[in-house]
Design an enzyme around this catalytic site. Sequence first.
Site, PDB file in Angstrom:
ATOM      1  N   HIS A   1       1.469  -6.254  -8.498  1.00 16.58           N
ATOM      2  CA  HIS A   1       2.124  -7.706  -8.271  1.00 16.58           C
ATOM      3  C   HIS A   1       1.480  -8.887  -8.996  1.00 16.58           C
ATOM      4  O   HIS A   1       2.116  -9.970  -8.877  1.00 16.58           O
ATOM      5  CB  HIS A   1       2.462  -8.002  -6.703  1.00 16.58           C
ATOM      6  CG  HIS A   1       1.246  -8.303  -6.046  1.00 16.58           C
ATOM      7  ND1 HIS A   1       0.238  -7.449  -5.211  1.00 16.58           N
ATOM      8  CD2 HIS A   1       0.540  -9.572  -5.622  1.00 16.58           C
ATOM      9  CE1 HIS A   1      -0.498  -7.932  -4.634  1.00 16.58           C
ATOM     10  NE2 HIS A   1      -0.415  -9.416  -4.865  1.00 16.58           N
TER      11      HIS A   1
ATOM     12  N   ASP B   1       1.739   0.074  -5.861  1.00 14.84           N
ATOM     13  CA  ASP B   1       1.175  -1.487  -6.568  1.00 14.84           C
ATOM     14  C   ASP B   1      -0.004  -1.700  -7.410  1.00 14.84           C
ATOM     15  O   ASP B   1      -0.951  -2.268  -7.246  1.00 14.84           O
ATOM     16  CB  ASP B   1       0.998  -2.448  -5.245  1.00 14.84           C
ATOM     17  CG  ASP B   1       1.002  -3.801  -5.529  1.00 14.84           C
ATOM     18  OD1 ASP B   1       1.716  -4.235  -6.335  1.00 14.84           O
ATOM     19  OD2 ASP B   1       0.111  -4.518  -4.947  1.00 14.84           O
TER      20      ASP B   1
ATOM     21  N   SER C   1      -6.144 -10.521  -4.741  1.00 16.61           N
ATOM     22  CA  SER C   1      -5.393  -9.388  -5.244  1.00 16.61           C
ATOM     23  C   SER C   1      -5.727  -8.877  -6.577  1.00 16.61           C
ATOM     24  O   SER C   1      -6.030  -9.754  -7.506  1.00 16.61           O
ATOM     25  CB  SER C   1      -3.866 -10.000  -5.323  1.00 16.61           C
ATOM     26  OG  SER C   1      -3.440  -9.864  -4.190  1.00 16.61           O
TER      27      SER C   1
END
Length: 293
Positions: free
Chosen positions: A139, A169, A245
């Site tokens: 993402h 992901d 992230s």
Amino acid sequence: MDRLGSPLVVDPPQGVADEESREPRSRRRADRLRGLTRSPRRWLVATLVVAVVLAVGVYALTRGPETPPITATDVNKAVQDGIAKAQQDEAKAPTDATTAYQAALPSIVTISTVRGGGQRGTGAGVVASAEGSVLTARHVVDGASSIEVAFSDGTKSPATVAEQDEDTDIAVLTPQRLPQVVVPAVLGGGAKVGDDVFALGHPLGLNGSLSAGVVSALDRTIRVDSSQTLKGLIQFDAAVNPGNSGGPLLDKAGQVVGIVTGLANPSEQNFFVGIGFAVPIATAGGVVGAPPQ
């Protein structure tokens, strides 16, 4: 504040019950034995005493007639001096957090993206191979019109998405240009509940930041939205925020045990409240072609 490249904000897991494992007696016995090694000072004292006693015995057998005998005071002082030195050495030794940080920092990268309308985002990644492949969260780069990676030595390069897996992901980036020295991270093995872990990334633009916590649970399933559910995740309580992230979750040796993917937040605000999630490296590494852990 730019919120792209942020950890996925997910609903708190519903109806998830932690199952208590009943370990075999042999494993419990092994754990007790390992527990004995967690008292280094006790073993140190015992070792020092044995060493001193042996030295006294050798001295008694070999000393000349004019050499004064060793007294109990001499023995006690030798033991105390040895303990004091060991304590000083222990105090000077680096902490687990320092060891993890120093081991992984050369492998961390900053990922900058541009999306439609000139919208910019930032995330983290980690060099996962000697060829310079970068492992990150999907993402972070999904939908980006341009991707740039910055290595720890300052080298910057455009990058393209080589592999991606929506179910986990995870994405793998291929930089066009590599630094003079490529330092891949060590991809570690599994994590256990209670293990110390460290999240390394760029929260809120603060590059190369380390946060510490423990593994809270394993094999978590979280719903990202109506179309995406992530399974088999590591739950941990080291702080993660926008910019974390795609960064590595490290063990105390600095080995990568997971890739940070999201956080649970009942307020639906994109900041950390105590629950983060990472894709286990056994899963993430498979996307980059790493051998099974």
